[in-house]
Write a protein that holds these residues in place. Structure first.
Motif, PDB file in Angstrom:
ATOM      1  N   UNK A 134       0.787  -1.180  -0.013  1.00 41.29           N
ATOM      2  CA  UNK A 134      -0.002   0.114  -0.181  1.00 41.29           C
ATOM      3  C   UNK A 134       0.894   1.275   0.016  1.00 41.29           C
ATOM      4  N   UNK A 135       0.812   2.035  -1.112  1.00 39.89           N
ATOM      5  CA  UNK A 135       1.547   3.415  -1.063  1.00 39.89           C
ATOM      6  C   UNK A 135       0.641   4.519  -0.393  1.00 39.89           C
ATOM      7  N   UNK A 136       1.068   5.002   0.677  1.00 39.92           N
ATOM      8  CA  UNK A 136       0.188   5.904   1.499  1.00 39.92           C
ATOM      9  C   UNK A 136       1.022   7.406   1.365  1.00 39.92           C
ATOM     10  N   UNK A 137       0.327   8.234   0.496  1.00 44.57           N
ATOM     11  CA  UNK A 137       0.773   9.518   0.280  1.00 44.57           C
ATOM     12  C   UNK A 137       0.541  10.173   1.296  1.00 44.57           C
ATOM     13  N   UNK A 138       1.440  11.094   1.868  1.00 52.37           N
ATOM     14  CA  UNK A 138       1.144  12.113   3.099  1.00 52.37           C
ATOM     15  C   UNK A 138       0.988  11.205   4.365  1.00 52.37           C
ATOM     16  N   UNK A 139       1.985  10.579   4.723  1.00 55.16           N
ATOM     17  CA  UNK A 139       1.802   9.425   5.948  1.00 55.16           C
ATOM     18  C   UNK A 139       2.908  10.072   6.846  1.00 55.16           C
ATOM     19  N   UNK A 140       3.578  11.006   7.089  1.00 52.91           N
ATOM     20  CA  UNK A 140       4.447  11.175   8.161  1.00 52.91           C
ATOM     21  C   UNK A 140       3.635  11.694   9.464  1.00 52.91           C
ATOM     22  N   UNK A 141       2.359  11.929   9.573  1.00 58.20           N
ATOM     23  CA  UNK A 141       1.788  12.444  10.827  1.00 58.20           C
ATOM     24  C   UNK A 141       0.368  12.381  10.402  1.00 58.20           C
ATOM     25  N   UNK A 142      -0.575  12.737  11.532  1.00 62.72           N
ATOM     26  CA  UNK A 142      -1.823  12.752  11.549  1.00 62.72           C
ATOM     27  C   UNK A 142      -2.633  11.692  10.827  1.00 62.72           C
ATOM     28  N   UNK A 143      -3.696  11.840   9.970  1.00 58.19           N
ATOM     29  CA  UNK A 143      -4.629  10.813   9.680  1.00 58.19           C
ATOM     30  C   UNK A 143      -3.775   9.906   8.513  1.00 58.19           C
ATOM     31  N   UNK A 201      -0.660  -3.029  11.038  1.00 58.86           N
ATOM     32  CA  UNK A 201      -1.257  -3.994  12.015  1.00 58.86           C
ATOM     33  C   UNK A 201      -1.840  -5.136  11.386  1.00 58.86           C
ATOM     34  N   UNK A 202      -2.456  -4.849   9.977  1.00 57.72           N
ATOM     35  CA  UNK A 202      -3.126  -5.890   9.279  1.00 57.72           C
ATOM     36  C   UNK A 202      -2.302  -6.913   8.711  1.00 57.72           C
ATOM     37  N   UNK A 203      -0.841  -6.674   8.605  1.00 61.43           N
ATOM     38  CA  UNK A 203       0.008  -7.264   7.976  1.00 61.43           C
ATOM     39  C   UNK A 203       0.506  -6.963   6.522  1.00 61.43           C
ATOM     40  N   UNK A 204      -0.006  -5.668   6.047  1.00 59.14           N
ATOM     41  CA  UNK A 204       0.431  -5.042   4.857  1.00 59.14           C
ATOM     42  C   UNK A 204       1.860  -4.545   4.593  1.00 59.14           C
ATOM     43  N   UNK A 205       2.327  -4.332   3.466  1.00 58.83           N
ATOM     44  CA  UNK A 205       3.493  -3.497   3.308  1.00 58.83           C
ATOM     45  C   UNK A 205       3.299  -2.287   2.889  1.00 58.83           C
ATOM     46  N   UNK A 206       3.888  -1.170   3.623  1.00 61.82           N
ATOM     47  CA  UNK A 206       3.402   0.127   3.712  1.00 61.82           C
ATOM     48  C   UNK A 206       4.604   0.954   3.089  1.00 61.82           C
ATOM     49  N   UNK A 207       4.297   1.781   1.972  1.00 61.28           N
ATOM     50  CA  UNK A 207       5.265   2.816   1.600  1.00 61.28           C
ATOM     51  C   UNK A 207       4.857   4.285   2.232  1.00 61.28           C
ATOM     52  N   UNK A 208       5.783   4.857   3.092  1.00 63.82           N
ATOM     53  CA  UNK A 208       5.462   6.075   3.718  1.00 63.82           C
ATOM     54  C   UNK A 208       6.204   7.172   2.909  1.00 63.82           C
ATOM     55  N   UNK A 209       5.197   8.498   2.770  1.00 63.26           N
ATOM     56  CA  UNK A 209       5.805   9.378   2.036  1.00 63.26           C
ATOM     57  C   UNK A 209       5.533  10.682   2.766  1.00 63.26           C
ATOM     58  N   UNK A 210       6.296  11.607   2.324  1.00 62.96           N
ATOM     59  CA  UNK A 210       6.138  13.015   2.786  1.00 62.96           C
ATOM     60  C   UNK A 210       7.130  13.918   2.332  1.00 62.96           C
ATOM     61  N   UNK A 211       6.958  15.256   2.453  1.00 60.66           N
ATOM     62  CA  UNK A 211       7.817  16.220   1.897  1.00 60.66           C
ATOM     63  C   UNK A 211       9.107  16.308   3.059  1.00 60.66           C
ATOM     64  N   UNK A 212       8.931  16.309   4.100  1.00 57.02           N
ATOM     65  CA  UNK A 212       9.812  16.617   5.435  1.00 57.02           C
ATOM     66  C   UNK A 212      10.554  15.410   5.820  1.00 57.02           C
ATOM     67  N   UNK A 213      11.889  15.330   5.272  1.00 55.42           N
ATOM     68  CA  UNK A 213      12.594  14.149   5.503  1.00 55.42           C
ATOM     69  C   UNK A 213      13.011  13.791   7.102  1.00 55.42           C
ATOM     70  N   UNK A 214      12.913  14.833   7.900  1.00 58.71           N
ATOM     71  CA  UNK A 214      13.120  14.870   9.147  1.00 58.71           C
ATOM     72  C   UNK A 214      11.878  14.071   9.900  1.00 58.71           C
TER      73      UNK A 214
END
Length: 259
Positions: A10-19, A29-42
């Motif tokens: 699952x590619x989750x765009x905008x996943x560094x915080x919040x929703x 938690x459901x066993x998926x592989x997840x791509x985290x993305x965001x503008x802020x590297x830190x």
């Protein structure tokens, strides 16, 4: 309920915080592989470190980038396929409601808010779709919109219009892709509180006014949580939601009156 998301990518765009972060955590938690993305590297690296612990080891890929650039998006999906072998689902959690009240809106504001809340998501979808269509078992796309898309609110007019356009795009795209086994849905959250979010900032500045708004406008008299949005997002990505496509799911504590 077992959502049977094990090894799904699952590619989750905008996943560094919040929703977005909550959605990523729910999928993990459901066993998926997840791509985290965001503008802020830190911020993104901090999220990766917090989530990448047993049993999530080996199931997270973090990619920093500005997704206003199609080439950056394409590179991110290429990296995903190289790392995980495929992309099964896209969650597009992009946008901002920061803007000006009133009907007098500069053309630059319309352009800015449509770029961030509509075109960014459609650009992402355009790049993701060939990957989803290549999957023999199909896939899904999920857009995060807002109740401002379906209800008259005090949100800036360009933001509300852009989010409404996103809902319409999602519904029409769903009809075009249904025969190819790709499902498309939208979630329209209400007022969701999380660290660093706009509602936290408003509550700190105007606590009494925010409390009064919740008591008047939201029958449950409270904010929603990112986790309450995330649980629905994980379900809509799963095969358990196989007959769900073209839908806009409002999660707002009963605030909207028009649906």
């Amino acid at each position: 309920m077992d959502l049977h998301l094990e090894h799904q990518v699952v590619f989750v765009a905008g996943s560094s915080r919040g929703i977005g972060r909550a959605i990523a955590e729910s999928l993990l938690a459901e066993g998926a592989c997840v791509v985290l993305t965001g503008r802020d590297a830190v911020s993104l690296e901090m999220t990766r470190l917090q989530l990448e612990k047993p049993p999530n080891l080996g199931r997270i890929l973090a990619i920093t980038g500005d997704f206003s650039n199609t080439a950056v998006i394409a590179s991110a999906f290429d990296r995903t396929v190289q790392h995980f072998g495929a992309v099964d689902h896209l969650v597009a959690n992009l946008g901002t409601g920061t803007g000006h009240p009133g009907w007098e809106q500069a053309e630059s504001e319309w352009q800015r808010l449509f770029e961030q809340n509509f075109f960014a998501a459609t650009r992402l979808a355009q790049v993701a779709l060939p990957h989803l269509l290549a999957n023999p078992s199909g896939g899904s796309m999920l857009f995060i919109s807002s109740i401002a898309a379906v209800e008259a609110t005090t949100a800036p007019l360009p933001y509300s219009a852009a989010k409404a356009a996103l809902v319409n795009y999602s519904k029409n795209l769903a009809r075009q892709l249904a025969a190819q086994n790709v499902r498309v849905n939208t979630i329209a959250p209400g007022n969701v509180l999380f660290d660093g979010g706009s509602w936290q900032q408003r509550a700190e500045r105007q606590g009494d006014a925010v409390k009064a708004m919740l008591n008047i406008e939201v029958p449950q008299n409270r904010f929603g949580t990112p986790e309450e949005i995330a649980s629905l997002a994980a379900y809509l990505c799963s095969a358990q939601a196989g007959f769900c496509t073209g839908g806009c799911y409002v999660v707002d504590g009963g605030q909207t009156r028009s649906l």
